[in-house]
Design a protein around this motif. Structure first.
Motif, PDB file in Angstrom:
ATOM      1  N   ARG A 163      66.761   2.985   3.235  1.00 39.08           N
ATOM      2  CA  ARG A 163      67.879   3.911   3.421  1.00 39.08           C
ATOM      3  C   ARG A 163      68.512   3.633   4.784  1.00 39.08           C
ATOM      4  NH1 ARG A 163      66.542  10.144   2.863  1.00 39.08           N
ATOM      5  NH2 ARG A 163      65.686   9.211   0.991  1.00 39.08           N
ATOM      6  N   ALA A 165      70.816   5.621   7.386  1.00 35.11           N
ATOM      7  CA  ALA A 165      71.449   6.892   7.742  1.00 35.11           C
ATOM      8  C   ALA A 165      72.676   6.610   8.603  1.00 35.11           C
ATOM      9  CB  ALA A 165      70.466   7.777   8.497  1.00 35.11           C
ATOM     10  N   ARG A 167      76.493   8.225  10.463  1.00 37.13           N
ATOM     11  CA  ARG A 167      77.180   9.367  11.053  1.00 37.13           C
ATOM     12  C   ARG A 167      78.685   9.098  10.948  1.00 37.13           C
ATOM     13  NH1 ARG A 167      74.752   9.062  15.644  1.00 37.13           N
ATOM     14  NH2 ARG A 167      76.180   7.606  16.565  1.00 37.13           N
ATOM     15  N   TYR A 183      82.003   4.914   9.965  1.00 35.04           N
ATOM     16  CA  TYR A 183      80.646   5.425  10.115  1.00 35.04           C
ATOM     17  C   TYR A 183      79.881   4.553  11.106  1.00 35.04           C
ATOM     18  CZ  TYR A 183      81.487   7.855   5.695  1.00 35.04           C
ATOM     19  OH  TYR A 183      82.004   8.653   4.710  1.00 35.04           O
ATOM     20  N   ARG A 185      75.804   3.796  12.548  1.00 34.01           N
ATOM     21  CA  ARG A 185      74.390   4.033  12.219  1.00 34.01           C
ATOM     22  C   ARG A 185      73.918   5.266  12.973  1.00 34.01           C
ATOM     23  NH1 ARG A 185      71.001  -0.469  10.244  1.00 34.01           N
ATOM     24  NH2 ARG A 185      69.373   0.762  11.183  1.00 34.01           N
ATOM     25  N   ALA A 186      73.215   6.128  12.312  1.00 32.72           N
ATOM     26  CA  ALA A 186      72.735   7.353  12.946  1.00 32.72           C
ATOM     27  C   ALA A 186      71.718   7.069  14.037  1.00 32.72           C
ATOM     28  CB  ALA A 186      72.130   8.284  11.897  1.00 32.72           C
ATOM     29  N   ASP A 187      71.025   5.938  13.959  1.00 29.68           N
ATOM     30  CA  ASP A 187      70.013   5.607  14.956  1.00 29.68           C
ATOM     31  C   ASP A 187      70.578   4.805  16.129  1.00 29.68           C
ATOM     32  OD1 ASP A 187      70.492   3.210  13.674  1.00 29.68           O
ATOM     33  OD2 ASP A 187      68.407   2.853  13.101  1.00 29.68           O
TER      34      ASP A 187
END
Length: 188
Positions: A163, A165, A167, A183, A185-187
């Motif tokens: 997956r 994730a 943002r 978007y 990457r959330a990390d």
């Protein structure tokens, strides 16, 4: 450290081209073309697979693009010619223009490039982008969602085991009803 951006036009159902490779549905109007130009100006290097390189090759000679190019098209041709390109291919014998042929491992080469200082890298084209997405190297996804359903074709996102994730960092809607979504990457 450089960021890697994956940006392309996509159908509402997630394809970058139709079942026969057609992309006519994603041709930008003048407003959208100018937006693409601004984004292209931010880049340090464009990463291409063979198919994208061959598709974009006419932009190195704007007279081949259209018999009567618009102002935005002429502007893009200048930006594209000046932009350094790395072409990852095992079948091409040579590349032309402001491009360099790379036969080595794309993941290794892009990892090395990302560790250097400089402007962002961009990848386009499903094949090469798929490798880099699966390797976890893409930092930002920029989708230009067109109001069309293709039913099948080449998908923007590859199948992955993990997956990813994300943002949402930006959205815009153009007069042509294309919706831009950005978007990270959330990390990251």
């Amino acid at each position: 450290m450089r960021r890697l951006i994956y940006s392309m036009g996509v159908s509402l159902d997630g394809f970058i081209s139709g079942p026969s490779g057609e992309i006519d549905w994603s041709a930008p109007d003048e407003e959208l073309h100018r937006f693409h130009n601004e984004q292209a100006r931010e880049l340090g290097i464009q990463l291409c697979g063979r198919r994208l390189y061959e598709t974009m090759r006419p932009w190195d000679d704007w007279e081949q693009v259209r018999s009567e190019p618009s102002g935005a098209e002429l502007e893009f041709a200048e930006i594209w010619r000046a932009l350094p390109k790395l072409v990852f291919s095992t079948t091409l014998q040579r590349v032309e223009g402001n491009a360099m042929l790379v036969r080595g491992d794309a993941v290794e080469e892009v990892t090395r490039l990302k560790e250097q200082p400089g402007k962002p890298l961009a990848v386009g084209g499903a094949g090469l982008a798929s490798e880099l997405v699966r390797a976890g190297l893409v930092d930002e996804y920029r989708l230009f969602v067109n109001p069309v359903i293709l039913g099948r074709g080449i998908p923007f996102f590859p199948p992955t085991d993990d997956r990813i994730a994300l943002r949402l960092t930006e959205t815009l809607t153009f007069g042509s009803k294309v919706v831009y979504t950005r978007y990270e990457r959330a990390d990251a």
